[in-house]
Design a protein around this motif. Structure first.
Motif, short mmCIF file in Angstrom:
data_model
loop_
_atom_site.label_atom_id
_atom_site.label_comp_id
_atom_site.label_asym_id
_atom_site.label_seq_id
_atom_site.Cartn_x
_atom_site.Cartn_y
_atom_site.Cartn_z
N LEU A 69 0.83 -1.21 0.00
CA LEU A 69 0.00 0.00 0.00
C LEU A 69 0.86 1.26 0.00
N PRO A 70 0.34 2.36 -0.56
CA PRO A 70 1.06 3.64 -0.46
C PRO A 70 1.18 4.06 0.99
N LYS A 71 2.14 4.95 1.28
CA LYS A 71 2.43 5.33 2.67
C LYS A 71 1.23 5.97 3.37
N ALA A 72 0.40 6.66 2.60
CA ALA A 72 -0.75 7.34 3.22
C ALA A 72 -1.86 6.38 3.63
N ALA A 73 -1.81 5.15 3.14
CA ALA A 73 -2.86 4.18 3.42
C ALA A 73 -2.57 3.39 4.70
N LYS A 74 -3.62 3.16 5.47
CA LYS A 74 -3.51 2.39 6.71
C LYS A 74 -4.34 1.12 6.60
N ARG A 75 -3.72 -0.01 6.90
CA ARG A 75 -4.39 -1.31 6.82
C ARG A 75 -4.77 -1.81 8.22
N ASN A 76 -5.99 -2.30 8.35
CA ASN A 76 -6.44 -2.92 9.59
C ASN A 76 -7.21 -4.20 9.24
N ALA A 77 -7.09 -5.21 10.09
CA ALA A 77 -7.82 -6.46 9.86
C ALA A 77 -7.93 -7.22 11.17
N ARG A 78 -9.06 -7.92 11.33
CA ARG A 78 -9.17 -8.82 12.48
C ARG A 78 -8.23 -10.01 12.29
N ARG A 79 -8.15 -10.48 11.05
CA ARG A 79 -7.20 -11.55 10.71
C ARG A 79 -6.83 -11.45 9.24
N LEU A 80 -5.55 -11.52 8.97
CA LEU A 80 -5.04 -11.53 7.60
C LEU A 80 -3.90 -12.55 7.59
N ALA A 81 -4.17 -13.74 7.08
CA ALA A 81 -3.21 -14.83 7.23
C ALA A 81 -2.95 -15.53 5.91
N PHE A 82 -1.69 -15.89 5.70
CA PHE A 82 -1.28 -16.69 4.55
C PHE A 82 -0.70 -18.00 5.07
N ALA A 83 -1.32 -19.12 4.67
CA ALA A 83 -0.88 -20.44 5.11
C ALA A 83 -0.72 -20.51 6.63
N GLY A 84 -1.66 -19.86 7.34
CA GLY A 84 -1.64 -19.88 8.79
C GLY A 84 -0.76 -18.82 9.43
N GLN A 85 0.05 -18.11 8.64
CA GLN A 85 0.93 -17.08 9.19
C GLN A 85 0.22 -15.73 9.19
N ASP A 86 0.19 -15.06 10.33
CA ASP A 86 -0.50 -13.78 10.47
C ASP A 86 0.31 -12.68 9.79
N LEU A 87 -0.18 -12.19 8.65
CA LEU A 87 0.54 -11.16 7.89
C LEU A 87 0.49 -9.80 8.59
N SER A 88 -0.58 -9.55 9.34
CA SER A 88 -0.71 -8.24 9.98
C SER A 88 0.32 -8.05 11.10
N LYS A 89 0.86 -9.15 11.62
CA LYS A 89 1.86 -9.07 12.69
C LYS A 89 3.26 -9.43 12.21
#
Length: 324
Positions: free
Chosen positions: A59-79
């Motif tokens: 995402l561009p720097k001005a954009a902020k991402r939030n999610a209750r869960r965002l996971a790839f193959a069980g790995q939490d991408l948000s963390k």
């Protein structure tokens, strides 16, 4: 091991602007299983590309991402740390961008750009990476693949550049492929070739694919499931056959009515049309975001619409419990 490769739950993307906060993606949830093709459909500006960039952490720097869960193959991408994301991106999860002429670096040869990521992720020699690049360029239908490695992007046609982008995305053998409108800039004949190529490669390699498009004709040919986006939200989702045979949300119905049907659409006749424009996503959005364009709107549409679901997994966000 779970069959789900990508889990998205409550994903939102907000962008600060001089006029207020733009809610580009609003609390969307979906999943993609291994070997499955999920198509994300909607008009331009509805948040499809922002969704893909949020998943890839691009995402561009001005954009902020939030999610209750965002996971790839069980790995939490948000963390995940930047280092962990870099180890995944281009390796186990890859993306085909909308316009290859801007995604490819004009200052480097095709060979340089294909080989670099493979060596970075796989710790391979240049000879091994070159062999892999030649194999994949041939796989995506590019003749004289070895000679193409020394060419620059501007020396290739649009169709060839798109095939190079597909080869680049496949270099490290990803488990998830995100294709952001990969045929937009191509003529109809080349579009069909690229779509057939993607479908064949996906079946052969067992890759999960998130395909982003505004073309329902493409969706009908390639998707296992469909998620329809409007104004930053997913308004309907379900198996492709169910959604096309019995669309529930008025927006989905409107999109399908815009498609000419052989044998049913009168030559020269008028196709369906959705009046109005997509609403501004700046500031608070209350109630159903489609109500100003909907022919079946009611006063209750100013309230948050409920979500209904059929036994086969078709879900829609509307006060209308049945489209019939």
């Amino acid at each position: 091991m779970t069959d789900t490769i990508l889990e998205v739950d409550g994903l939102s993307v907000d962008i600060a602007t001089p006029r207020g906060t733009l809610h580009a993606v609003r609390d969307i949830s979906f999943s993609v299983r291994r070997g499955e093709t999920l198509c994300l459909v909607g008009e331009s500006g509805c948040g499809k590309s922002m969704t893909s960039l949020a998943i890839m952490d691009l995402l561009p720097k001005a954009a902020k991402r939030n999610a209750r869960r965002l996971a790839f193959a069980g790995q939490d991408l948000s963390k995940a740390s930047k280092r962990q994301i870099n180890a995944l991106r281009g390796n186990r999860m890859a993306m085909i961008f909308q316009e290859p002429m801007t995604a490819l670096n004009p200052a480097y040869t095709i060979g340089n750009q294909l080989i670099e990521a493979y060596r970075q992720h796989k710790n391979a020699s240049e000879a091994e990476a070159r062999e892999r690049a030649i194999f994949l360029l041939s796989k995506v239908g590019i003749a004289s693949a070895a000679e193409r490695l020394g060419q620059y992007p501007h020396q290739l046609s649009g169709g060839l550049r798109q095939r190079v982008m597909i080869a680049m995305a496949l270099m490290c053998g990803p488990e998830l492929l995100i294709a952001d409108e990969p045929t937009t800039a191509l003529d109809v004949t080349i579009q069909a070739q690229i779509l057939r190529l993607l479908a064949d490669l996906q079946r052969e390699l067992g890759i999960a694919m998130l395909l982003i498009t505004h073309d329902l004709g493409i969706v009908a040919r390639i998707a296992d499931r469909v998620a329809v986006m409007y104004a930053g939200q997913i308004v309907e989702e379900g198996p492709t056959a169910s959604l096309f045979q019995s669309p529930k949300h008025p927006y989905t119905q409107g999109l399908i009515d815009c498609i000419p049907v052989p044998g049913r659409t009168v030559p020269g006749g008028r196709l369906g049309v959705i009046p109005g424009v997509v609403p501004s996503l700046v500031g608070d959005i209350r109630g159903c975001s489609f109500r100003d364009r909907c022919s079946r709107t009611q006063p209750i549409c100013s309230q948050a619409p409920p979500v209904y679901e059929t036994p086969d997994g078709q879900r829609w966000r509307c006060i209308l419990e049945d489209a019939a």
